[in-house]
Every structure is written in structure tokens, then in C-alpha cells.
Motif scaffolding. Sequence first.
Motif, PDB file in Angstrom:
ATOM      1  N   ALA A 247       0.806  -1.222   0.000  1.00 21.69           N
ATOM      2  CA  ALA A 247       0.000   0.000   0.000  1.00 21.69           C
ATOM      3  C   ALA A 247       0.834   1.264   0.000  1.00 21.69           C
ATOM      4  CB  ALA A 247      -0.933   0.005   1.215  1.00 21.69           C
ATOM      5  N   HIS A 248       2.170   1.114   0.046  1.00 20.20           N
ATOM      6  CA  HIS A 248       3.029   2.288   0.160  1.00 20.20           C
ATOM      7  C   HIS A 248       4.110   2.263  -0.912  1.00 20.20           C
ATOM      8  CE1 HIS A 248       1.240   3.599   3.963  1.00 20.20           C
ATOM      9  NE2 HIS A 248       1.208   2.328   4.304  1.00 20.20           N
ATOM     10  N   ARG A 249       4.618   3.443  -1.211  1.00 19.33           N
ATOM     11  CA  ARG A 249       5.656   3.609  -2.225  1.00 19.33           C
ATOM     12  C   ARG A 249       6.771   4.486  -1.661  1.00 19.33           C
ATOM     13  NH1 ARG A 249       2.447   0.570  -3.906  1.00 19.33           N
ATOM     14  NH2 ARG A 249       1.576   0.336  -6.025  1.00 19.33           N
ATOM     15  N   GLY A 250       7.905   4.431  -2.346  1.00 15.70           N
ATOM     16  CA  GLY A 250       9.037   5.257  -1.942  1.00 15.70           C
ATOM     17  C   GLY A 250       9.952   4.533  -0.974  1.00 15.70           C
ATOM     18  N   GLU A 251      11.134   5.115  -0.746  1.00 16.31           N
ATOM     19  CA  GLU A 251      12.116   4.535   0.145  1.00 16.31           C
ATOM     20  C   GLU A 251      12.693   5.615   1.052  1.00 16.31           C
ATOM     21  OE1 GLU A 251      15.078   2.625  -2.157  1.00 16.31           O
ATOM     22  OE2 GLU A 251      13.745   1.062  -2.960  1.00 16.31           O
ATOM     23  N   GLY A 252      13.167   5.154   2.201  1.00 17.56           N
ATOM     24  CA  GLY A 252      13.840   6.064   3.120  1.00 17.56           C
ATOM     25  C   GLY A 252      12.892   7.005   3.831  1.00 17.56           C
ATOM     26  N   PRO A 253      13.432   8.094   4.376  1.00 15.18           N
ATOM     27  CA  PRO A 253      12.620   9.030   5.178  1.00 15.18           C
ATOM     28  C   PRO A 253      11.509   9.719   4.390  1.00 15.18           C
ATOM     29  CG  PRO A 253      14.973   9.375   5.554  1.00 15.18           C
ATOM     30  CD  PRO A 253      14.854   8.458   4.383  1.00 15.18           C
ATOM     31  N   THR A 254      11.589   9.728   3.051  1.00 20.29           N
ATOM     32  CA  THR A 254      10.571  10.416   2.258  1.00 20.29           C
ATOM     33  C   THR A 254       9.500   9.465   1.721  1.00 20.29           C
ATOM     34  OG1 THR A 254      11.921  10.198   0.251  1.00 20.29           O
ATOM     35  CG2 THR A 254      12.227  12.186   1.585  1.00 20.29           C
ATOM     36  N   ALA A 255       9.493   8.215   2.148  1.00 23.21           N
ATOM     37  CA  ALA A 255       8.519   7.249   1.657  1.00 23.21           C
ATOM     38  C   ALA A 255       7.123   7.580   2.176  1.00 23.21           C
ATOM     39  CB  ALA A 255       8.915   5.838   2.078  1.00 23.21           C
ATOM     40  N   SER A 256       6.115   7.066   1.491  1.00 15.40           N
ATOM     41  CA  SER A 256       4.738   7.322   1.916  1.00 15.40           C
ATOM     42  C   SER A 256       4.455   6.682   3.277  1.00 15.40           C
ATOM     43  CB  SER A 256       3.753   6.793   0.868  1.00 15.40           C
ATOM     44  OG  SER A 256       3.835   5.371   0.759  1.00 15.40           O
ATOM     45  N   PHE A 257       5.127   5.567   3.571  1.00 19.29           N
ATOM     46  CA  PHE A 257       4.902   4.932   4.874  1.00 19.29           C
ATOM     47  C   PHE A 257       5.422   5.820   6.000  1.00 19.29           C
ATOM     48  CE2 PHE A 257       6.156   1.944   8.290  1.00 19.29           C
ATOM     49  CZ  PHE A 257       4.891   1.474   8.600  1.00 19.29           C
ATOM     50  N   GLU A 258       6.532   6.517   5.777  1.00 23.69           N
ATOM     51  CA  GLU A 258       7.042   7.416   6.815  1.00 23.69           C
ATOM     52  C   GLU A 258       6.068   8.560   7.040  1.00 23.69           C
ATOM     53  OE1 GLU A 258       9.652   6.831   8.742  1.00 23.69           O
ATOM     54  OE2 GLU A 258       9.735   4.899   7.688  1.00 23.69           O
ATOM     55  N   TRP A 259       5.415   9.040   5.959  1.00 23.56           N
ATOM     56  CA  TRP A 259       4.378  10.070   6.125  1.00 23.56           C
ATOM     57  C   TRP A 259       3.245   9.508   6.974  1.00 23.56           C
ATOM     58  CZ3 TRP A 259      -0.581  11.433   5.968  1.00 23.56           C
ATOM     59  CH2 TRP A 259      -0.914  12.788   5.824  1.00 23.56           C
ATOM     60  N   ALA A 260       2.858   8.271   6.717  1.00 17.15           N
ATOM     61  CA  ALA A 260       1.757   7.660   7.457  1.00 17.15           C
ATOM     62  C   ALA A 260       2.107   7.483   8.927  1.00 17.15           C
ATOM     63  CB  ALA A 260       1.398   6.309   6.825  1.00 17.15           C
ATOM     64  N   VAL A 261       3.341   7.046   9.218  1.00 15.30           N
ATOM     65  CA  VAL A 261       3.753   6.849  10.611  1.00 15.30           C
ATOM     66  C   VAL A 261       3.784   8.181  11.350  1.00 15.30           C
ATOM     67  CG1 VAL A 261       5.632   6.087  12.103  1.00 15.30           C
ATOM     68  CG2 VAL A 261       5.044   4.755  10.088  1.00 15.30           C
ATOM     69  N   SER A 262       4.331   9.212  10.703  1.00 16.63           N
ATOM     70  CA  SER A 262       4.358  10.538  11.326  1.00 16.63           C
ATOM     71  C   SER A 262       2.944  11.059  11.554  1.00 16.63           C
ATOM     72  CB  SER A 262       5.145  11.505  10.440  1.00 16.63           C
ATOM     73  OG  SER A 262       5.104  12.813  10.963  1.00 16.63           O
ATOM     74  N   ALA A 263       2.038  10.805  10.612  1.00 13.34           N
ATOM     75  CA  ALA A 263       0.648  11.245  10.768  1.00 13.34           C
ATOM     76  C   ALA A 263      -0.018  10.513  11.929  1.00 13.34           C
ATOM     77  CB  ALA A 263      -0.128  11.000   9.478  1.00 13.34           C
ATOM     78  N   ALA A 264       0.192   9.199  12.028  1.00  8.30           N
ATOM     79  CA  ALA A 264      -0.400   8.430  13.128  1.00  8.30           C
ATOM     80  C   ALA A 264       0.119   8.925  14.470  1.00  8.30           C
ATOM     81  CB  ALA A 264      -0.101   6.952  12.940  1.00  8.30           C
ATOM     82  N   ALA A 265       1.425   9.197  14.551  1.00  6.15           N
ATOM     83  CA  ALA A 265       1.997   9.698  15.800  1.00  6.15           C
ATOM     84  C   ALA A 265       1.445  11.073  16.152  1.00  6.15           C
ATOM     85  CB  ALA A 265       3.519   9.740  15.682  1.00  6.15           C
TER      86      ALA A 265
END
Length: 432
Positions: A247-265
Motif C-alpha cells: 500500500a506504500h511507495r518510496g524509500e527512506g525518510p521520504t517514503a509514503s509509509f514514513e508520512w503515514a507513521v508521522s501522521a499516526a503519531a
Amino acid sequence: MREALRGLTTRGRSFLAAAAAAALSALILGEKDLLRVAVLLAVLPLLAALYVGRSRYRLACTRSLEPHRVQAGSTSRVVLRLQNLSRLPTGTLLLEDRLPYALGSRPRVVLERLGAHQGSSVAYTVRADVRGRYEVGPLTVRLTDPFGLCELTRAFPSTDRLTVIPQVLALPNVRVAGEYAGTGDSRARSVAVHGDDDAATREYRHGDDLRRVHWKSTARTGELMVRREEQPWESRATVVLDTRAAAHRGEGPTASFEWAVSAAASIAVHLRRAGYKMRLVTGPEADLDASDAGGEGLLLDHLAQVRTAPRVDLGLLVERVRQRNRGGLVVAVLGTCSATEAELVRGLRDSGVACIGFLIDSTTWVNLGQPARGEADEAHEASALTLLEGGWKVIGVEHGMLLPGLWPQVARRAQGFARRAAMAETVSGGMR
């Protein structure tokens, strides 16, 4: 002494090699002065090895992290305190603290001398752009002679742990749904016009205080009845993080999953500080109650280590959220979903809770050409409409959007996807 000889540096070994060459030349040429030079060259590294090997320093080391929990992209200060516990002064000490690759290169600090029972502190900073928990240490101390001919290494086994949590963004204060989910023996309380005699009651349970027995209700019903215990109202919220790798794309700190984790936090911390009883679900087997004291740190520590999983069943995830759900607000940070997957997620609304979904279009994190871009947009809109038709409030997320700018939408009426859903419903009704 053997350990000290093995600790000879390149310079010390070069002295021995030069001594051997000078001695051999002196024997061939018959030069006594050259032989004296050879002896001097050989004695110097041996004396250095004897000096370092016989040194019995008693050293103590303590390490502190300031702070021990930092957000991704921030720095932490590491303070090393070295204490000489012996009566002998030390020679030159080279300190090297072991660090994982994500925290940068290993820091090296030179201490020229520590007197008897003397201490000294050194500090350095580390920076991590990637979430996680990192071991700092152990510290190694290299003892060397003043000429740098011999070097021995000692290590302290103690380590410390640095936790790098996701970025927690400050969100504007807006009123969201689900703020009045209460607890206690009764969710809807009203005072009857007949006064205290008709106070809310329930059947007696084993362990209830007999002083709470309501005798008039007991006489009327023929069963032992007690007054309901009044408890304060409280708000509950459940934050759901989609950890599916697909469900996510990208790698490293700029990946969509990192956006999702920061949003959840950010959402979890914001709602918790607003007085919500917080629960975090990041998978079918990852369910965290962060309502108690210290729950915020527990929540952030968990999100510091959460990773995507190749196989996550959305049906099991939805079922997990339903378990122990006692009303309130559900905020889901979702990756790219198909219409079928969105149909599974919309089932959370069936339990009567208020549901808000941040639907990430992770395909915007990569470059797609036409017609792939158009197909991805249509699929994203279809999944959003599926959630809207199920009573969800949906907020679309694309690459470059910031959560503080999106958060006020949780308090607004139908817009964006919601308007399209209303138009689609109107068109379908007219066709009928």
C-alpha cells in the motif's frame, strides 16, 4: 608483555624493522656506531611496550544521552564521563564510541592525561534521519605511550539505547466527532421528575457495597437493587495505521509509509493531549493501549520500530479494531486501497463509531506516465467513494501535502470526495 608486543603500532614495528636493517648493515660494514643506533631503535618500542603493558589503570566510564528519545531529523547529545580510579596518572587515551551506521561515523576523542582520581567529560552529538532504536556503545579506550609506538585497547561493556521516534507535528485545535463517548454503568443518564427515589439503579452484583442498595427499588422489583455509580464522561479514540507493504511507495525518510507513521503519531499525541483515551492499532496482532500515565512515550516507542509487513489481512485488522471497541472515534491512516479493500475497511462504521480516514495515494510518491496515472487516480477515487458511502469522512493525501494543513478538514462538512459522492448518488437516483 606479549599483549603489549602485539599492540605495537605501525610506527613501533617500523622502528624494529629499521633496527634490524641497521644491525645487519653494522655487521656487514663493521660500523659500531651504526650498531648503537640499531640498539637504540630496538629498545625504544620495547620500552614503550613495557610501559603500556605494565600500566594498570582503573578506569570507570558513564554515558548519558540528552535526550534519550528524539524525533527523526533531530540531534541528541552524548556525554561521556571517564574517571581514573587509580593512584597513577594515565598516559594519552584515545576514546572511540561505537555507533550504528544510521547515527554517523564513530566519534574519536583524545585525552592527553588523567591525574590520580581525576575525571574528565567529553561530549559529541548524533543525528538520525531514520526511525528506530539504536545501541550506543560500547566505549573502547586505547592506551598509548607518548611516542605512539605501542597501543592497547580496553572496552567498557555498557551500552545505552537511543530511540528515534517519528516526527510529531503540532495540529490545530478543531472539534472532531466522537468526543462524547462516555463510560460508567449508564451511557444516557437522566434525572426523573420524581426525585431521588427514582434514581438510576441496576441489579446487585457480588462485591457491591451494601450502602449503595436502593431499598425502594428492591421492594418494588423483589430483587436486590443498587444505585448506579456515577463516573465521569470520557472520550475515546482509536488510531489505525495501515502497515501493508503493497500500500506504500518510496524509500527512506521520504517514503509514503514514513508520512503515514508521522501522521499516526501526530494524531495520536494530539488527541491524547486533548483528553482522549488513546488506542493504537498497527496490525492484527499489534494493539496498544496508551491511555495510562506514560502512554505517550509507550506509543511513540512503538511507532519508532513499526515496519511494513508483506502480508497484512485487512479483514483481520478490522476485526482487531472492533475488539475492545467501546465507541468513540476511529482515525485510520490508510495507504493505497482497492475498492474491495475499502469495502472491508468501511465495515468499521457498522459498529456506530465515527470514522475518519486519511487515504494516501501512494502512487503520487513515484513518477507514473499516462495512462497509468489516470488509472491510479480512478482507483484512488473509487476507494474513497466506497468509504464515503459507508459513512466515513475521507481526506485524500498526495505527495507534498502536510498533515497540519489537512487536519482542519476533519471538522468540515462534505467537500472534495464527499461532493462527488453526493453527485453520484443524485445521478443514480435520477436514473432510477
